[in-house]
Design a protein around this motif. Sequence first.
Motif, PDB file in Angstrom:
ATOM      1  N   THR A  27       0.835  -1.190   0.000  1.00  0.00           N
ATOM      2  CA  THR A  27       0.000   0.000   0.000  1.00  0.00           C
ATOM      3  C   THR A  27       0.877   1.250   0.000  1.00  0.00           C
ATOM      4  OG1 THR A  27      -1.735  -1.168   1.184  1.00  0.00           O
ATOM      5  CG2 THR A  27      -1.851   1.214   1.205  1.00  0.00           C
ATOM      6  N   ASN A  31       1.181   4.256  -2.872  1.00  0.00           N
ATOM      7  CA  ASN A  31       1.040   5.688  -2.595  1.00  0.00           C
ATOM      8  C   ASN A  31       2.290   6.495  -2.932  1.00  0.00           C
ATOM      9  OD1 ASN A  31      -1.618   5.703  -1.745  1.00  0.00           O
ATOM     10  ND2 ASN A  31      -1.069   5.103   0.326  1.00  0.00           N
ATOM     11  N   GLN A  34       1.870   9.015  -5.829  1.00  0.00           N
ATOM     12  CA  GLN A  34       0.633   9.774  -5.702  1.00  0.00           C
ATOM     13  C   GLN A  34       0.760  11.194  -6.257  1.00  0.00           C
ATOM     14  OE1 GLN A  34      -0.925  10.098  -1.755  1.00  0.00           O
ATOM     15  NE2 GLN A  34      -2.716  11.235  -2.412  1.00  0.00           N
ATOM     16  N   SER A  38      -1.446  12.368  -9.327  1.00  0.00           N
ATOM     17  CA  SER A  38      -2.406  13.450  -9.080  1.00  0.00           C
ATOM     18  C   SER A  38      -2.228  14.586 -10.074  1.00  0.00           C
ATOM     19  CB  SER A  38      -2.257  13.979  -7.654  1.00  0.00           C
ATOM     20  OG  SER A  38      -2.608  12.987  -6.724  1.00  0.00           O
ATOM     21  N   LYS A  56      -3.440  18.692  -5.578  1.00  0.00           N
ATOM     22  CA  LYS A  56      -3.619  17.987  -4.305  1.00  0.00           C
ATOM     23  C   LYS A  56      -4.902  18.394  -3.589  1.00  0.00           C
ATOM     24  CE  LYS A  56      -1.035  21.223  -1.515  1.00  0.00           C
ATOM     25  NZ  LYS A  56      -0.160  21.385  -0.401  1.00  0.00           N
ATOM     26  N   THR A  62      -8.836  13.734  -5.758  1.00  0.00           N
ATOM     27  CA  THR A  62      -8.854  12.994  -4.507  1.00  0.00           C
ATOM     28  C   THR A  62      -9.806  11.809  -4.589  1.00  0.00           C
ATOM     29  OG1 THR A  62      -8.372  15.027  -3.306  1.00  0.00           O
ATOM     30  CG2 THR A  62      -9.233  13.191  -2.019  1.00  0.00           C
ATOM     31  N   TRP A  65      -8.291   9.048  -6.936  1.00  0.00           N
ATOM     32  CA  TRP A  65      -7.138   8.384  -6.314  1.00  0.00           C
ATOM     33  C   TRP A  65      -7.584   7.491  -5.158  1.00  0.00           C
ATOM     34  CZ3 TRP A  65      -2.705   7.146  -8.008  1.00  0.00           C
ATOM     35  CH2 TRP A  65      -1.738   6.668  -7.142  1.00  0.00           C
ATOM     36  N   SER A  66      -8.548   7.921  -4.363  1.00  0.00           N
ATOM     37  CA  SER A  66      -9.013   7.087  -3.251  1.00  0.00           C
ATOM     38  C   SER A  66      -9.730   5.842  -3.753  1.00  0.00           C
ATOM     39  CB  SER A  66      -9.917   7.887  -2.315  1.00  0.00           C
ATOM     40  OG  SER A  66     -11.057   8.344  -3.000  1.00  0.00           O
ATOM     41  N   VAL A  69      -6.962   3.335  -4.849  1.00  0.00           N
ATOM     42  CA  VAL A  69      -6.324   2.668  -3.719  1.00  0.00           C
ATOM     43  C   VAL A  69      -7.277   1.647  -3.098  1.00  0.00           C
ATOM     44  CG1 VAL A  69      -5.369   3.033  -1.406  1.00  0.00           C
ATOM     45  CG2 VAL A  69      -4.748   4.570  -3.261  1.00  0.00           C
TER      46      VAL A  69
END
Length: 81
Positions: A27, A31, A34, A38, A56, A62, A65-66, A69
């Motif tokens: 994980t 990241n 990132q 982004s 960011k 956001t 990207w979330s 993940v």
Amino acid sequence: MSGMNLRLAFAILSSGCWSAFQHGYNTGVLNAPQTVMSEWLHAEALTGANSSIPAKDDPKVTAVWSVAVAIYCVGGMIGGV
């Protein structure tokens, strides 16, 4: 089939400990890029993104990207089965 023995207990304990370590490490590796991802999402992939705010702080970036993940973690659970 003599039941639980020392080798079996060691195998269970070590696989439980190291699998959690690998999940946390992977994980973290996910990241690591990132910032780069982004910026790319903000500039290229999400058309119509508000360019007056930094990548960011963009809520679209956001959210994407979330989800990426989270999909990685859910895929790991499904692959583990």
